[in-house]
Design an enzyme around this catalytic site. Sequence first.
Site, PDB file in Angstrom:
ATOM      1  N   ASN A  17      62.129  75.614   6.236  1.00 43.30           N
ATOM      2  CA  ASN A  17      61.038  76.548   5.930  1.00 43.30           C
ATOM      3  C   ASN A  17      60.802  76.558   4.424  1.00 43.30           C
ATOM      4  OD1 ASN A  17      59.194  78.594   5.793  1.00 43.30           O
ATOM      5  ND2 ASN A  17      60.661  80.239   6.226  1.00 43.30           N
ATOM      6  N   TRP A  18      59.738  75.874   4.030  1.00 40.39           N
ATOM      7  CA  TRP A  18      59.481  75.718   2.585  1.00 40.39           C
ATOM      8  C   TRP A  18      58.768  76.919   1.968  1.00 40.39           C
ATOM      9  CZ3 TRP A  18      57.533  69.926   2.313  1.00 40.39           C
ATOM     10  CH2 TRP A  18      58.629  69.085   2.516  1.00 40.39           C
ATOM     11  N   LYS A  19      58.300  77.834   2.806  1.00 39.24           N
ATOM     12  CA  LYS A  19      57.606  79.026   2.285  1.00 39.24           C
ATOM     13  C   LYS A  19      56.476  78.577   1.348  1.00 39.24           C
ATOM     14  CE  LYS A  19      61.885  81.440   3.091  1.00 39.24           C
ATOM     15  NZ  LYS A  19      62.771  82.564   2.819  1.00 39.24           N
ATOM     16  N   HIS A 106      57.635  85.992  10.552  1.00 37.82           N
ATOM     17  CA  HIS A 106      58.728  85.906   9.572  1.00 37.82           C
ATOM     18  C   HIS A 106      58.806  87.227   8.792  1.00 37.82           C
ATOM     19  CE1 HIS A 106      61.057  84.681   6.089  1.00 37.82           C
ATOM     20  NE2 HIS A 106      61.469  83.641   6.801  1.00 37.82           N
ATOM     21  N   GLU A 154      66.739  86.292  12.044  1.00 37.89           N
ATOM     22  CA  GLU A 154      66.897  86.214  10.593  1.00 37.89           C
ATOM     23  C   GLU A 154      67.037  87.620  10.027  1.00 37.89           C
ATOM     24  OE1 GLU A 154      65.227  82.534   8.635  1.00 37.89           O
ATOM     25  OE2 GLU A 154      63.499  83.795   9.028  1.00 37.89           O
ATOM     26  N   GLY A 163      67.307  89.146  -2.378  1.00 38.22           N
ATOM     27  CA  GLY A 163      68.327  89.849  -3.133  1.00 38.22           C
ATOM     28  C   GLY A 163      69.712  89.351  -2.812  1.00 38.22           C
ATOM     29  N   SER A 193      70.464  82.148   4.414  1.00 40.63           N
ATOM     30  CA  SER A 193      71.457  81.577   3.497  1.00 40.63           C
ATOM     31  C   SER A 193      72.306  80.465   4.117  1.00 40.63           C
ATOM     32  CB  SER A 193      72.351  82.682   2.930  1.00 40.63           C
ATOM     33  OG  SER A 193      71.575  83.599   2.192  1.00 40.63           O
TER      34      SER A 193
HETATM   35  P1  PGA Z   1      67.066  81.144   3.186  1.00 38.91           P
HETATM   36  O1  PGA Z   1      65.690  81.462   3.957  1.00 38.91           O
HETATM   37  O2  PGA Z   1      67.709  79.969   3.889  1.00 38.91           O
HETATM   38  O3  PGA Z   1      66.625  80.807   1.787  1.00 38.91           O
HETATM   39  O4  PGA Z   1      67.897  82.356   3.270  1.00 38.91           O
HETATM   40  C1  PGA Z   1      65.614  81.395   5.353  1.00 38.91           C
HETATM   41  C2  PGA Z   1      64.263  81.857   5.829  1.00 38.91           C
HETATM   42  O5  PGA Z   1      63.762  82.882   5.308  1.00 38.91           O
HETATM   43  O6  PGA Z   1      63.658  81.228   6.716  1.00 38.91           O
END
Ligand code: PGA
Length: 230
Positions: A17-19, A106, A154, A163, A193
């Site tokens: 997930n590159w956001k 999300h 999630e 954070g 994470s």
């Molecule tokens: P993260 O993000 O792996 O940086 O915690 C996961 C997500 O929000 O899909």
Amino acid sequence: MVYYTLLSMDKKIVLANWKSHKTVQETIAFLKALHDNLSTIDLSNKFILICPTYISLASAAAYIQQNNLPLSLCAQDISAFGEGAYTGEVAGRFIKEFATHVLIGHSERLKYNHETVDDIQGKIVQAKEANLTPILCIQNENSFIGDVPIIAYEPPTAISTFGVGKAETSSDVESVFTTLKQKTQASLLYGGSVDADNVSSYMSSPVINGLLVGGASLDPQTFIALLSKW
Ligand code: PGA
């Protein structure tokens, strides 16, 4: 009607997930780096989904097709409306040209775009109508789960960019999934994470069907290291 791609039982999903990251050029550079390193990854047990911005979907799809890469594409969102006079929205039919899956609900969309359960329900309907596989993100075991083939659990406290970003242990995730399995037959993914150090603890669990990876999917070498761990 079968409206989504079924997941092969022996493969686990890894969704990058590159956001809101990466230009088209950066997207192609990443795919090229992944392509160059595919021989170091065991692909027999993985279904890899790349989830770039809408803007990069078309170029990513072309690169994947031209190079016959074992990758699929996922959109980060979908319009809750169909095609029509909805400025700024992207309807499922346009996503379907390039992607097979779509993320819905999300927690960043809940936080920054104030999405409601009604919005999420509308998006699930639109995904199904467009023959896209909806991947519904949930925040806890009491979140709305709808009727979807894939759910991504999630917890916001585990997401690296919120954070603290403290990953849940695989046994914490398993206990949530045990509760979820009483309510749904969906494949269950965990996100929050995940990195090269903890990935194998999740992938060795029989009840975890895959992972959403945010931060650790942005750098190709970091992502390749993660994919090489099991
Ligand atoms: P993260 O993000 O792996 O940086 O915690 C996961 C997500 O929000 O899909």
